[in-house]
Motif scaffolding. Structure first.
Motif, short mmCIF file in Angstrom:
data_model
loop_
_atom_site.label_atom_id
_atom_site.label_comp_id
_atom_site.label_asym_id
_atom_site.label_seq_id
_atom_site.Cartn_x
_atom_site.Cartn_y
_atom_site.Cartn_z
N SER A 205 36.13 25.43 43.15
CA SER A 205 35.54 26.18 42.61
C SER A 205 34.32 26.34 43.86
O SER A 205 34.25 25.50 44.55
N PHE A 206 33.61 27.26 43.46
CA PHE A 206 32.47 27.57 44.33
C PHE A 206 31.10 27.11 44.02
O PHE A 206 29.93 26.95 43.02
N LEU A 207 31.45 25.15 44.63
CA LEU A 207 30.17 24.16 44.55
C LEU A 207 29.27 24.64 44.65
O LEU A 207 28.93 25.27 45.53
N GLY A 223 32.94 34.52 31.74
CA GLY A 223 32.32 35.35 32.78
C GLY A 223 32.23 35.77 33.82
O GLY A 223 30.98 36.86 33.72
N VAL A 224 32.59 34.67 34.54
CA VAL A 224 31.94 34.92 36.19
C VAL A 224 32.63 36.12 36.35
O VAL A 224 34.11 36.43 36.17
N LYS A 225 31.78 36.75 38.01
CA LYS A 225 32.48 37.80 38.66
C LYS A 225 33.26 37.73 39.76
O LYS A 225 33.48 38.41 40.59
N LEU A 226 32.57 36.33 40.05
CA LEU A 226 33.09 35.96 41.27
C LEU A 226 33.25 34.52 41.10
O LEU A 226 32.98 33.67 40.47
N ILE A 227 34.74 34.45 41.96
CA ILE A 227 35.54 32.66 41.79
C ILE A 227 35.08 32.13 44.04
O ILE A 227 35.37 32.82 44.24
N GLY A 228 35.67 31.01 43.50
CA GLY A 228 36.01 30.10 44.49
C GLY A 228 36.31 28.91 44.75
O GLY A 228 36.67 28.62 44.40
#
Length: 295
Positions: A205-207, A223-228
């Motif tokens: 995840s994008f901590l 419903g995020v639009k950016l993951i990491g």
């Protein structure tokens, strides 16, 4: 191949003329500086410096450089360390069942992208034996349950000591390392050893968002639009260690959880490989729970 270099890292209280003093020390000993990067954290009142110079023609013998650097850092009221570019750290990779991060790291190591030796892959499942052995790396399966965790961690630490491991990479190792394990590895070691042992983890995840388990599921629910993905040093604070590198990818309302997992694997591979390269090239400095990355 280019000649080996020495890499100086210093963290000390900020004051005028520090760049001149540090570079002047290198120059006074006949060093030809290849790279010099500095950062002032005004809020903390700290100065960080990374200077890399060619060893050819340097006035101090190699074995005398570290004591000289420690004396220099002490004179500045800070901390210092020196590394050499021709050192090849011994690295162990911990895995569970997912193979994408392991395959990527072993491939990059064999291709020469990551300057490290990987003599050992450790897993709590037998699934990835063929992958490790296909790259000529010893695979050790140590099954673990809640009841056997302490015993198995002792076996892991003994293996790491036996193989002279300096860095452990958690490449989708789906277990939490206990405080006793961390102290045993990073606080222990052979008597007289000066290498600082560390552990790097890749979290999907994008901590600091979505710490802990199933971050892709929770990201989809929001419903995020950016993951990491986030590569970070491991501390006792779960998924809270100093961040080295992050990678992201866009997702949309059309993506389900499986799509997020599929896309996320690419970010995991990329973030972990970048972080390892930065660490191995001594471009990361840790202070006050965060990092300065001289890239």
């Amino acid at each position: 191949m280019s000649s080996p270099t020495a890499i100086l890292q210093v963290i000390c209280p900020d004051r005028p003329a520090l760049v001149s003093e540090l570079s002047g020390w290198v120059a006074a000993n006949g060093g030809n500086i290849r790279h010099a990067d500095h950062h002032t954290d005004a809020g903390a009142g700290l100065f960080l410096s990374r200077i890399e110079w060619a060893l050819d023609g340097f006035g101090l013998p190699r074995q005398a450089i570290t004591p000289a650097v420690l004396a220099l850092a002490e004179r500045l009221g800070g901390e210092g360390q020196v590394h050499f570019s021709d050192e090849t750290p011994r690295v162990a990779i911990f895995v569970s069942k997912q193979d994408h991060a392991l395959v990527d790291l072993l491939w990059r190591t064999r291709a020469g992208e990551l300057p490290m030796l990987v003599p050992l892959v450790v897993s709590n499942h037998p699934d990835l034996r063929q992958v490790a052995e296909g790259f000529g790396v010893q695979f050790v399966h140590l099954p673990m349950t809640a009841e056997t965790k302490a015993e198995v961690e002792l076996q892991q630490l003994a293996l790491l000591e036996q193989h002279g491991i300096e860095l452990v990479v958690l490449a989708k190792y789906m277990q939490v390392l206990s405080p006793a394990w961390l102290e045993g590895f990073m606080g222990g070691g052979r008597s007289g050893a000066t290498v600082q042992r560390q552990v790097i983890n890749i979290h999907h995840s994008f901590l600091p968002a979505f710490k802990g388990a199933q971050p892709y599921h929770r990201a989809w629910e929001r419903g995020v639009k950016l993951i990491g993905a986030t590569a970070h040093y491991v501390t006792e604070d779960l998924d809270g260690g100093p961040i080295i590198e992050q990678a992201t990818v866009h997702v949309s309302h059309r993506d389900d959880v499986d799509d997020l997992i599929r896309k996320g694997r690419d970010t995991e591979r990329l973030a972990l490989a970048r972080a390892l390269r930065l660490h191995l090239r001594r471009q990361v400095m840790v202070y006050r729970g965060r990092t300065a990355v001289f890239d």
